[in-house]
Design an enzyme around this catalytic site. Structure first.
Site, PDB file in Angstrom:
ATOM      1  N   ILE A 194       0.821  -1.217   0.000  1.00 26.43           N
ATOM      2  CA  ILE A 194       0.000   0.000   0.000  1.00 26.43           C
ATOM      3  C   ILE A 194       0.852   1.263   0.000  1.00 26.43           C
ATOM      4  O   ILE A 194       0.342   2.357   0.174  1.00 26.43           O
ATOM      5  CB  ILE A 194      -0.993   0.020   1.179  1.00 26.43           C
ATOM      6  CG1 ILE A 194      -0.250  -0.004   2.507  1.00 26.43           C
ATOM      7  CG2 ILE A 194      -2.006  -1.105   1.069  1.00 26.43           C
ATOM      8  CD1 ILE A 194      -1.131   0.295   3.715  1.00 26.43           C
ATOM      9  N   GLU A 196       4.148  -3.593  -8.106  1.00 23.41           N
ATOM     10  CA  GLU A 196       3.237  -4.312  -7.205  1.00 23.41           C
ATOM     11  C   GLU A 196       2.292  -5.155  -8.044  1.00 23.41           C
ATOM     12  O   GLU A 196       1.613  -4.631  -8.929  1.00 23.41           O
ATOM     13  CB  GLU A 196       2.461  -3.309  -6.346  1.00 23.41           C
ATOM     14  CG  GLU A 196       1.347  -3.910  -5.517  1.00 23.41           C
ATOM     15  CD  GLU A 196       1.808  -5.041  -4.602  1.00 23.41           C
ATOM     16  OE1 GLU A 196       1.227  -6.139  -4.689  1.00 23.41           O
ATOM     17  OE2 GLU A 196       2.754  -4.830  -3.819  1.00 23.41           O
ATOM     18  N   ASP A 226       4.901  -6.691 -12.209  1.00 26.92           N
ATOM     19  CA  ASP A 226       5.578  -7.888 -11.732  1.00 26.92           C
ATOM     20  C   ASP A 226       7.086  -7.706 -11.698  1.00 26.92           C
ATOM     21  O   ASP A 226       7.695  -7.380 -12.720  1.00 26.92           O
ATOM     22  CB  ASP A 226       5.218  -9.069 -12.647  1.00 26.92           C
ATOM     23  CG  ASP A 226       5.600 -10.417 -12.085  1.00 26.92           C
ATOM     24  OD1 ASP A 226       6.369 -10.476 -11.102  1.00 26.92           O
ATOM     25  OD2 ASP A 226       5.140 -11.431 -12.644  1.00 26.92           O
ATOM     26  N   CYS A 254       6.192 -12.082   2.743  1.00 26.87           N
ATOM     27  CA  CYS A 254       6.665 -12.929   3.846  1.00 26.87           C
ATOM     28  C   CYS A 254       5.663 -14.026   4.193  1.00 26.87           C
ATOM     29  O   CYS A 254       5.734 -14.607   5.278  1.00 26.87           O
ATOM     30  CB  CYS A 254       6.978 -12.081   5.067  1.00 26.87           C
ATOM     31  SG  CYS A 254       5.549 -11.187   5.708  1.00 26.87           S
TER      32      CYS A 254
END
Length: 132
Positions: A14, A35, A62, A90
């Site tokens: 974000i 993103e 990407d 993560c």
């Protein structure tokens, strides 16, 4: 950087890093956001417009598409990249993930290795172009 900085943001989410740079008073001359999630790119685009940014916003999807050729073309357009920021996914590292905690070999978290790959390409291009 009185004329602002060129930022390459990988795995932007974000836009926490971008917002932080703005809040400390850095002018984002060019912000390249990479993103994969379209909704998150839309959040960053909305923030960019609402805060009346004066620089250029470039949205990419990407990190895997950031090849030597792609990055070289980007740098032809924007000049040298002053700062690379990002936080790789993560999902497979989190203690909250009890199903697929595979570490850096996990499908999402292995994208961590894209960060040094891209950094090395950018550094190579900057050396070739004698950016200081």
């Amino acid at each position: 950087y009185p004329d602002g900085i060129v930022v390459l943001s990988l795995f932007s989410g974000i836009g926490g890093g971008e917002v932080a740079l703005h809040k400390i008073g850095l002018f984002l001359k060019v912000l390249v956001v990479v993103e994969i999630n379209a909704k998150l790119r839309a959040v960053i685009w909305s923030w960019w417009k609402k805060t009346l940014q004066k620089g250029e916003l470039i949205l990419k999807e990407d990190v895997k598409e950031l090849t030597y050729e792609t990055l070289s073309g980007l740098m032809d357009k924007v000049g040298k990249i002053d700062l690379i920021i990002g936080g790789s996914p993560c999902n497979n590292l989190s203690g909250n993930n009890r199903v697929s905690r595979f570490g850096l070999s996990g499908k999402e978290s292995n994208l961590f290795f894209e960060f040094p790959r891209i950094l090395n390409i950018v550094q190579q291009i900057m050396r070739e172009r004698c950016y200081t």
